[in-house]
Design a protein around this motif. Structure first.
Motif, PDB file in Angstrom:
ATOM      1  N   ALA A 506      26.766  22.309 -26.322  1.00  0.00           N
ATOM      2  CA  ALA A 506      25.837  21.555 -27.177  1.00  0.00           C
ATOM      3  C   ALA A 506      24.954  22.542 -27.937  1.00  0.00           C
ATOM      4  CB  ALA A 506      24.979  20.624 -26.327  1.00  0.00           C
ATOM      5  N   GLY A 507      25.328  22.829 -29.205  1.00  0.00           N
ATOM      6  CA  GLY A 507      24.530  23.744 -30.030  1.00  0.00           C
ATOM      7  C   GLY A 507      24.696  25.192 -29.652  1.00  0.00           C
ATOM      8  N   GLU A 508      25.683  25.474 -28.779  1.00  0.00           N
ATOM      9  CA  GLU A 508      25.846  26.861 -28.345  1.00  0.00           C
ATOM     10  C   GLU A 508      27.301  27.038 -27.882  1.00  0.00           C
ATOM     11  OE1 GLU A 508      24.305  25.993 -23.781  1.00  0.00           O
ATOM     12  OE2 GLU A 508      23.011  27.104 -25.181  1.00  0.00           O
ATOM     13  N   GLU A 509      27.758  28.263 -27.713  1.00  0.00           N
ATOM     14  CA  GLU A 509      29.109  28.510 -27.229  1.00  0.00           C
ATOM     15  C   GLU A 509      29.188  28.257 -25.732  1.00  0.00           C
ATOM     16  OE1 GLU A 509      30.682  32.246 -28.314  1.00  0.00           O
ATOM     17  OE2 GLU A 509      30.394  31.953 -30.480  1.00  0.00           O
ATOM     18  N   SER A 510      30.308  27.762 -25.314  1.00  0.00           N
ATOM     19  CA  SER A 510      30.507  27.459 -23.884  1.00  0.00           C
ATOM     20  C   SER A 510      31.977  27.705 -23.535  1.00  0.00           C
ATOM     21  CB  SER A 510      30.150  25.999 -23.585  1.00  0.00           C
ATOM     22  OG  SER A 510      30.500  25.646 -22.266  1.00  0.00           O
ATOM     23  N   PRO A 511      32.259  28.201 -22.323  1.00  0.00           N
ATOM     24  CA  PRO A 511      33.672  28.425 -21.943  1.00  0.00           C
ATOM     25  C   PRO A 511      34.463  27.119 -21.881  1.00  0.00           C
ATOM     26  CG  PRO A 511      32.189  28.741 -20.085  1.00  0.00           C
ATOM     27  CD  PRO A 511      31.327  28.641 -21.283  1.00  0.00           C
ATOM     28  N   GLU A 512      33.765  25.992 -21.639  1.00  0.00           N
ATOM     29  CA  GLU A 512      34.448  24.697 -21.605  1.00  0.00           C
ATOM     30  C   GLU A 512      33.670  23.706 -22.461  1.00  0.00           C
ATOM     31  OE1 GLU A 512      34.977  23.377 -17.631  1.00  0.00           O
ATOM     32  OE2 GLU A 512      36.113  25.131 -17.009  1.00  0.00           O
ATOM     33  N   PRO A 513      33.674  23.847 -23.785  1.00  0.00           N
ATOM     34  CA  PRO A 513      32.901  22.941 -24.634  1.00  0.00           C
ATOM     35  C   PRO A 513      33.496  21.537 -24.627  1.00  0.00           C
ATOM     36  CG  PRO A 513      34.293  24.338 -25.986  1.00  0.00           C
ATOM     37  CD  PRO A 513      34.438  24.831 -24.581  1.00  0.00           C
ATOM     38  N   ALA A 514      32.580  20.566 -24.739  1.00  0.00           N
ATOM     39  CA  ALA A 514      33.031  19.163 -24.814  1.00  0.00           C
ATOM     40  C   ALA A 514      33.566  18.864 -26.205  1.00  0.00           C
ATOM     41  CB  ALA A 514      31.866  18.251 -24.463  1.00  0.00           C
ATOM     42  N   LYS A 515      34.492  17.915 -26.264  1.00  0.00           N
ATOM     43  CA  LYS A 515      35.020  17.491 -27.565  1.00  0.00           C
ATOM     44  C   LYS A 515      34.028  16.596 -28.301  1.00  0.00           C
ATOM     45  CE  LYS A 515      39.210  16.095 -27.826  1.00  0.00           C
ATOM     46  NZ  LYS A 515      40.457  15.307 -27.582  1.00  0.00           N
ATOM     47  N   GLY A 516      33.068  16.076 -27.564  1.00  0.00           N
ATOM     48  CA  GLY A 516      32.063  15.207 -28.157  1.00  0.00           C
ATOM     49  C   GLY A 516      31.056  14.801 -27.101  1.00  0.00           C
ATOM     50  N   PHE A 517      30.063  13.980 -27.544  1.00  0.00           N
ATOM     51  CA  PHE A 517      29.014  13.514 -26.629  1.00  0.00           C
ATOM     52  C   PHE A 517      28.768  12.041 -26.897  1.00  0.00           C
ATOM     53  CE2 PHE A 517      28.354  18.038 -27.302  1.00  0.00           C
ATOM     54  CZ  PHE A 517      28.174  18.518 -26.022  1.00  0.00           C
ATOM     55  N   ARG A 518      28.420  11.325 -25.806  1.00  0.00           N
ATOM     56  CA  ARG A 518      28.125   9.898 -25.915  1.00  0.00           C
ATOM     57  C   ARG A 518      26.718   9.624 -25.383  1.00  0.00           C
ATOM     58  NH1 ARG A 518      34.053   7.840 -23.752  1.00  0.00           N
ATOM     59  NH2 ARG A 518      35.153   8.324 -25.701  1.00  0.00           N
ATOM     60  N   ILE A 519      25.977   8.767 -26.132  1.00  0.00           N
ATOM     61  CA  ILE A 519      24.602   8.421 -25.786  1.00  0.00           C
ATOM     62  C   ILE A 519      24.588   6.991 -25.269  1.00  0.00           C
ATOM     63  CG2 ILE A 519      22.225   8.359 -26.599  1.00  0.00           C
ATOM     64  CD1 ILE A 519      23.548  11.092 -26.779  1.00  0.00           C
ATOM     65  N   TYR A 520      23.906   6.755 -24.133  1.00  0.00           N
ATOM     66  CA  TYR A 520      23.767   5.432 -23.522  1.00  0.00           C
ATOM     67  C   TYR A 520      22.281   5.111 -23.369  1.00  0.00           C
ATOM     68  CZ  TYR A 520      28.682   6.074 -22.210  1.00  0.00           C
ATOM     69  OH  TYR A 520      30.039   6.289 -22.217  1.00  0.00           O
ATOM     70  N   ARG A 521      21.937   3.808 -23.537  1.00  0.00           N
ATOM     71  CA  ARG A 521      20.564   3.345 -23.316  1.00  0.00           C
ATOM     72  C   ARG A 521      20.598   2.166 -22.355  1.00  0.00           C
ATOM     73  NH1 ARG A 521      18.474   2.091 -28.529  1.00  0.00           N
ATOM     74  NH2 ARG A 521      19.329  -0.002 -28.276  1.00  0.00           N
ATOM     75  N   TRP A 522      19.672   2.128 -21.423  1.00  0.00           N
ATOM     76  CA  TRP A 522      19.587   1.054 -20.437  1.00  0.00           C
ATOM     77  C   TRP A 522      19.146  -0.226 -21.097  1.00  0.00           C
ATOM     78  CZ3 TRP A 522      21.147  -0.240 -15.788  1.00  0.00           C
ATOM     79  CH2 TRP A 522      20.506  -1.272 -15.105  1.00  0.00           C
ATOM     80  N   ASN A 523      19.912  -1.307 -20.781  1.00  0.00           N
ATOM     81  CA  ASN A 523      19.570  -2.643 -21.255  1.00  0.00           C
ATOM     82  C   ASN A 523      19.179  -3.469 -20.052  1.00  0.00           C
ATOM     83  OD1 ASN A 523      19.364  -5.187 -22.337  1.00  0.00           O
ATOM     84  ND2 ASN A 523      21.313  -5.119 -23.470  1.00  0.00           N
ATOM     85  N   PRO A 524      17.865  -3.764 -19.883  1.00  0.00           N
ATOM     86  CA  PRO A 524      17.457  -4.526 -18.693  1.00  0.00           C
ATOM     87  C   PRO A 524      18.041  -5.949 -18.675  1.00  0.00           C
ATOM     88  CG  PRO A 524      15.563  -4.063 -20.146  1.00  0.00           C
ATOM     89  CD  PRO A 524      16.739  -3.361 -20.715  1.00  0.00           C
ATOM     90  N   ALA A 525      18.397  -6.451 -19.846  1.00  0.00           N
ATOM     91  CA  ALA A 525      18.935  -7.821 -19.875  1.00  0.00           C
ATOM     92  C   ALA A 525      20.313  -7.885 -19.233  1.00  0.00           C
ATOM     93  CB  ALA A 525      19.003  -8.323 -21.310  1.00  0.00           C
TER      94      ALA A 525
END
Length: 580
Positions: A506-525
């Motif tokens: 994420a914003g930097e080099e990594s030996p095992e970089p992710a292909k992407g990122f997913r954002i989740y938000r809690w829904n109390p309902a």
């Protein structure tokens, strides 16, 4: 020389003649002749014994005559005649002199009747003689007798002071008649004195000293005149003394004249005061006595003037004149800010510049009333506080305090710390915190313009309100062991809550970089973390503009791996206050 001239019978009894640049008077033997010193009185005799009545009398400025074989004057013979010169004059301090005489035929020189030169015989050539002698101070009479027996006649006589420093050790007489006057308009002092009788006078020296000090070795001025104007006097109101000394050509200096005093006009203002204090003063009964302004002592100051203005750069009006080092401004109103300046005046009325402005205020010691009507409502973002508006007219702000209850059920006290300042125009406040079910307490304090606190200075207890937070914690816990680290920050403006993370490239080099990122938000309902965004490889930041304001938002972030699976989520939360 002044040769005698024949006068006509029609001439007046006294005739004034100009001869060779000199002035002489001739008169018949019967007329009285008076010659002003240092001019010689000259008498012509028709004999060599100087007997009988002189044939002619006149005045002669110098003894330097050559009659040759002629008669010296009309009515006298060309042989066997005599000429006598007499002079009484002031020799000042006296000292070493040189008498020089030359003649054909005879000459005798007397000082106060004592013969000093004696060349007294019939000669065919001019005889000369020089005598060094000391003349006492004061007035003395010179008499020079010249005779011609036969043949040519000439005579010359001079008397001069010896002016070398080795010969003359006699100091001149002290000048007389010294006076000093002072012009208050111009600030100048004028000195005058009488002319010195010294024959070897070179100059006068003027000395000046400040009252209480001594005359220095260097004169203020050197002059050949008998007057001097001092234009260098400081106009400070101080006293000064002058004296005048005479100096001869050998460098001998006389004693000084009696001190001549002048007092200068004072046109110099004192120094500028510095205000050291400007504070309210309390009377013995506890009331307000006024505002006391104090300053430092200024040299030469006789009084001080106190000026006051409503603003620092406003118009200053004089409110007092005092010889003290402080002034109590009894007209100063409570809780009003004033600005003061002070100047110093000397005895002559010269006023200094004014001091730098100094702010002063009589502080209000009365605290505002205790805040009433406080209510605390738990919310999804923390708590909503509301209270009654304070009736205090000089309220500066409210302070919000949060703490915890201490004590048993019968008597509990809220111990809290200040968390926020609130404008005096507000009567509510949104306090944000992580609502996870804790019990807390709040109280509100009122503070006026003079810093008086209702909580600190009032005898009344400040009411506190206890409340229990809502528990908005998600029912699904965030697992441990995520390769990511998430930080959530509350929204600023319209950009939404800010999420930033690190790990998996994420914003930097990594030996095992992710292909992407997913954002989740809690829904109390729905009691679930719901996906709100898919981001590409290397992403490290996301702004959630869809988050509700005035609530607590919980987030997860996961990394999408090469095989399409997601990493263990990293979690965080943030709170935003409602938009008022």
């Amino acid at each position: 020389m002044n040769p005698a001239r024949r006068t006509t019978a029609a001439a007046a009894a006294t005739v004034v003649l100009a001869t060779a640049g000199t002035l002489l008077s001739t008169a018949p033997a019967s007329a009285a002749v008076s010659c002003a010193s240092p001019v010689f009185k000259r008498q012509f005799f028709a004999n060599t014994s100087f007997s009988g009545t002189p044939k002619r009398t006149d005045c002669d400025t110098a003894i330097d005559q050559n009659w040759g074989t002629n008669a010296p004057a009309s009515g006298l013979p060309k042989d066997n005649f005599g000429v006598r010169w007499t002079l009484t004059r002031d020799f000042g301090s006296g000292g070493p002199f040189t008498f020089t005489a030359s003649t054909q035929d005879g000459i005798r020189v007397y000082l106060d009747g004592s013969r000093k030169v004696d060349l007294w015989k019939n000669v065919s050539t001019t005889a000369k003689k020089t005598v060094d002698l000391t003349v006492p101070a004061g007035r003395h009479t010179l008499r020079i007798d010249h005779v011609n027996w036969t043949g040519a006649a000439n005579v010359e006589f001079t008397y001069t002071p010896r002016t070398s420093a080795t010969a003359d050790k006699v100091k001149p007489l002290t000048p007389t008649g010294a006076k000093a006057t002072y012009d208050t308009t111009t600030g100048k002092a004028k000195l005058t004195w009488s002319k010195s009788p010294e024959m070897d006078l070179a100059s006068y020296r003027v000395y000046r000293r400040l009252k209480g000090a001594s005359f220095g070795s260097t004169p203020l001025a050197t002059t050949t005149s008998t007057t001097y104007t001092d234009s260098t006097l400081p106009v400070t109101g101080a006293g000064y003394y002058y004296e005048v000394r005479a100096v001869d050509r050998a460098g001998n200096e006389s004693a000084g004249t009696a001190d001549q005093a002048v007092t200068t006009v004072d046109r110099v203002a004192p120094g500028v005061p510095t205000i050291t204090t400007a504070t309210g003063e309390v009377t013995p009964t506890g009331g307000t006595g006024g505002l006391r302004v104090g300053w430092n002592k200024v040299t030469d100051a006789a009084t001080y003037r106190v000026y006051r203005a409503a603003s620092e750069n406003g118009t200053y009006t004089r409110i007092a004149t005092t010889d003290q080092l402080s002034h109590l401004d009894a007209s100063a109103a409570e809780s009003t800010t004033y600005y003061y300046r002070v100047s110093a005046l000397d005895a002559a009325g010269n006023e200094s510049a004014r001091s730098a402005p100094q702010r002063g205020r009589i502080w209000d010691n009365d605290p505002p009333p205790v805040v009433t009507g406080l209510s605390v409502t738990p919310t999804e973002y923390g708590f909503r506080l509301a209270w009654d508006k304070s009736p205090a007219q000089d309220l500066r702000y409210y302070t919000i305090h949060k703490g915890e209850l201490v004590g048993d059920e019968d008597e509990q006290v809220c111990y809290g710390s200040l968390v926020e300042y609130v404008s005096p125009d507000e009567t509510s406040f949104s306090y944000t915190t992580h609502p996870d079910g804790d019990e807390v307490c709040f109280f509100v304090d009122a503070v006026d313009d003079d810093g008086n606190s209702a909580m600190k200075w009032s005898d009344d207890l400040v009411p506190a309100v206890a409340a229990t937070e809502l528990d908005t914690t998600p029912s699904v816990p965030t697992p441990e062991g995520s390769p990511l680290n998430l930080t959530a920050s509350p929204a600023e403006g319209d950009e939404g809550n800010q999420l930033s993370w690190t790990g998996l490239g994420a914003g930097e080099e990594s030996p095992e970089p992710a292909k992407g990122f997913r954002i989740y938000r809690w829904n109390p309902a729905t009691s679930a973390y719901e996906k709100i965004a898919d981001l590409g490889a290397g992403a490290f930041e996301y702004f959630d503009t869809g988050a509700k304001r005035g609530t607590t938002s919980y987030y997860w972030v996961t990394g999408v791996l090469a095989d399409g699976t997601e990493s263990v989520p990293a979690g965080d939360w943030t709170v935003t206050a409602p938009v008022d």
